[in-house]
Structures are given as C-alpha cells and as structure tokens.
Design an enzyme around this catalytic site. Structure first.
Site, PDB file in Angstrom:
ATOM      1  N   LYS A   1      91.959 105.833 121.038  1.00 20.23           N
ATOM      2  CA  LYS A   1      92.227 105.071 119.820  1.00 20.23           C
ATOM      3  C   LYS A   1      92.724 105.995 118.706  1.00 20.23           C
ATOM      4  CE  LYS A   1      92.397 101.621 116.937  1.00 20.23           C
ATOM      5  NZ  LYS A   1      91.281 100.751 116.565  1.00 20.23           N
TER       6      LYS A   1
ATOM      7  N   THR B   1      85.888 101.066 115.992  1.00 20.00           N
ATOM      8  CA  THR B   1      86.632 102.320 115.958  1.00 20.00           C
ATOM      9  C   THR B   1      85.744 103.338 115.263  1.00 20.00           C
ATOM     10  OG1 THR B   1      88.798 101.244 115.921  1.00 20.00           O
ATOM     11  CG2 THR B   1      88.688 103.505 115.101  1.00 20.00           C
TER      12      THR B   1
ATOM     13  N   LYS C   1      89.866 105.518 106.977  1.00 16.75           N
ATOM     14  CA  LYS C   1      88.653 105.813 107.745  1.00 16.75           C
ATOM     15  C   LYS C   1      89.011 106.354 109.121  1.00 16.75           C
ATOM     16  CE  LYS C   1      86.691 102.902 110.288  1.00 16.75           C
ATOM     17  NZ  LYS C   1      86.606 102.568 111.750  1.00 16.75           N
TER      18      LYS C   1
END
Length: 308
Positions: free
Chosen positions: A187, A112, A255
């Site tokens: 995502k 990711t 994050k």
C-alpha cells in the site's frame, strides 16, 4: 460438530462464517454492508454508536458497544480505522477485539497503517491462538461503495485462503503479497505512485492553462496515449473545474506519506520526490484544504494556481 460451530450460519445450502466489522467510516460502512448482503452474519462496532445503529437499520445484522463484544464468536474480524493508534485502541485492552476473539479466528485489518503495527499484532495474535492479516485497500470511497476495492494482504497463506471469500465480497482483486507487513508495504508503494502522478498531472494541467490550451480537450487527447492513468481519467476534468470534493482527503494522504517516509528511513530507500510532494500537501493543508474543507488529493493543483 466443531466445524459446524466454526461456520455458524447455513444459507442456500452452504455454510457461512460469522464476521465482525470494527469502524464504520466512509470505507468500512460499505465494506461491512457487502459482507452482510453476501450472507455473512455480521456484527459491527463503531466509536460513534449512532453510525452502527444506522448501519443495522440499512443492512441488518447486529451491533455491539465494544470491539470485544463484536468479535465474540466471530470467525473473521475486520477493522478499518484511522491509523496505528486507532488500530491498537480497537484491538488491545480489556474491551479490545483480541480479548473477545476465539481460538482459530482471523483478524483482517483493512486500515492503512504501518508495517510495524502489522507485525506487532501478527505476533500477538499468534501468542493468543488466532491469525492476523494486514489487508489495506485501494479504490477510495467509490471503490468501497461499488464493492470494487483492491486488497493487498500480508500474513500466513492458510489464514488468507480462509478469509479470502469474505474479503472478495467488497473487492475486485485480493492478493497475498507475502508475510506479515507485506500488505502495508505494498500500500505504501501504491501511495507513492499516486502522489507522484497527481503532482505530475497538476503541473501538466497548470502548464496547459498558462499556455492557453483547452485543458479538457488536452486531457481527451493525451488520455488515449501513454500518459493515461486512473488519476487522469477520474480527476483530470474535476481539477480543470477547480472541484476537489471527491474521495481521498489530503489529511489522509499526508498520514499515509508519513508512514512511507518513516519506513524509508528504516530500509534506506531514497524518496526525494515523495518527500517534496508531502510538503506540497502540507501547503495545501495551510490553504484550508485539510480538515476544514476536506479537499481531495487532486487539490495539489491549487498550490500552483495560488502562485499567480
């Protein structure tokens, strides 16, 4: 017989591609295992070499001491590492995967990361004669262990079609979302939804507790109606029990939300709730829910309980 060289192994009457996997963390360890178990001759690389040794002992295959050596002669190179910088570290440079890949090979990035780095590496791959697909996953550690991840991809359709059978080994759904960067953008949407749902679930359960209700009974009832969600089904009762050692860590979510908010600055999307939940997760980190205890994302509710 160039085609035979492209498909290095022949098993059960069918050619299998050679693969490499870079990064054997809580996700990659199992994903690489599914490739090997499916008959793909897999070479792994991990920054901590002992993890690669353990993987080979469990699944077979081979290990290499650099990404370039792991990627050498592989038809598909997978990576699942921490962030943009970690990805560049295993891809670029003298020992990076791109220096070892052959022409026509495909790099599938399951990290990711940002859409920026995806497009950067896609363009660089094209310059060197191979393909790059950004392919972040959803489903957490449980999804990786069970081979049931959802994979959202960005890149060229022809490369995606070649790589899809290998990706299918550890996935329940694999979809090409559009050109390079589209997988990472999808995502981001996924993470926005999860963060919002968990904050709503946290507030709802905190309200239920303060109202004197049996919260587990409440969950049983409302999960049969319009409020039902994966987070409610899989994290609701553990939230009531004040247990937060399941799956996706708070540090990882922060994050990811940082990537979302940076992208939103570029495309003009308004993200007031996401920005607020990101700060709530910062509060949870300060409560030692970050690297110290590695609480999962459902620990948002602890911030509300703290205010007693």
């Amino acid at each position: 017989m160039r085609w035979v060289r492209f498909c290095q192994t022949f098993e059960n009457g069918a050619f299998k591609m050679k693969t490499a996997f870079l990064g054997l963390g809580v996700m990659g360890y199992h994903m690489a295992g599914y490739l090997q178990k499916a008959g793909y001759e897999t070479t792994v690389y991990n920054r901590t070499a002992q993890k690669a040794v353990a993987w080979v002992a469990e699944f077979g295959g081979t290990s290499a001491d650099t990404p370039a050596k792991a990627a050498h002669d592989a038809d598909i190179v997978f990576a699942c590492v921490g962030n943009d910088n970690d990805l560049r570290a295993v891809v670029l440079g003298e020992n990076g995967a791109f220096s070892g890949m052959k022409a026509g090979a495909i790099f599938v990035d399951n990290t990711t990361a940002s859409a920026i780095v995806a497009r950067e590496l896609y363009a660089l791959g094209n310059e060197h004669g191979f393909h790059f697909i950004d392919a972040p996953v959803s489903g957490g550690e449980a999804g990786a262990k069970n081979g049931a991840l959802t994979v959202m991809c960005g890149g060229d359709a022809a490369a995606f079609q070649k790589a899809q059978p290998a990706i299918d080994t550890f996935a329940r759904a694999v979809t090409l979302m559009g050109p390079s960067g589209s997988g990472q953008l999808t995502k981001m949407v996924n993470q926005v939804c999860i963060a919002g749902m968990l904050q709503g679930l946290s507030e709802a359960l905190n309200f239920s507790e303060r109202a004197g209700l049996d919260s587990k009974l409440v969950l049983d009832v409302i999960s049969k109606g319009a409020a039902q969600s994966w987070q409610m089904e899989n994290r609701g009762t553990t939230m009531v029990d004040n247990k937060f050692d399941f799956g996706f860590a708070v540090d990882w979510m922060r994050k990811d939300l940082g990537i979302v908010l940076a992208e939103a600055e570029q495309n003009g999307a308004q993200m007031p709730v996401t920005a607020l939940v990101d700060q709530f997760y910062k509060d949870v980190q300060a409560m030692d829910g970050g690297a110290g205890k590695r609480w999962d994302t459902s620990s948002l509710i602890k911030r509300l309980r703290r205010e007693d």
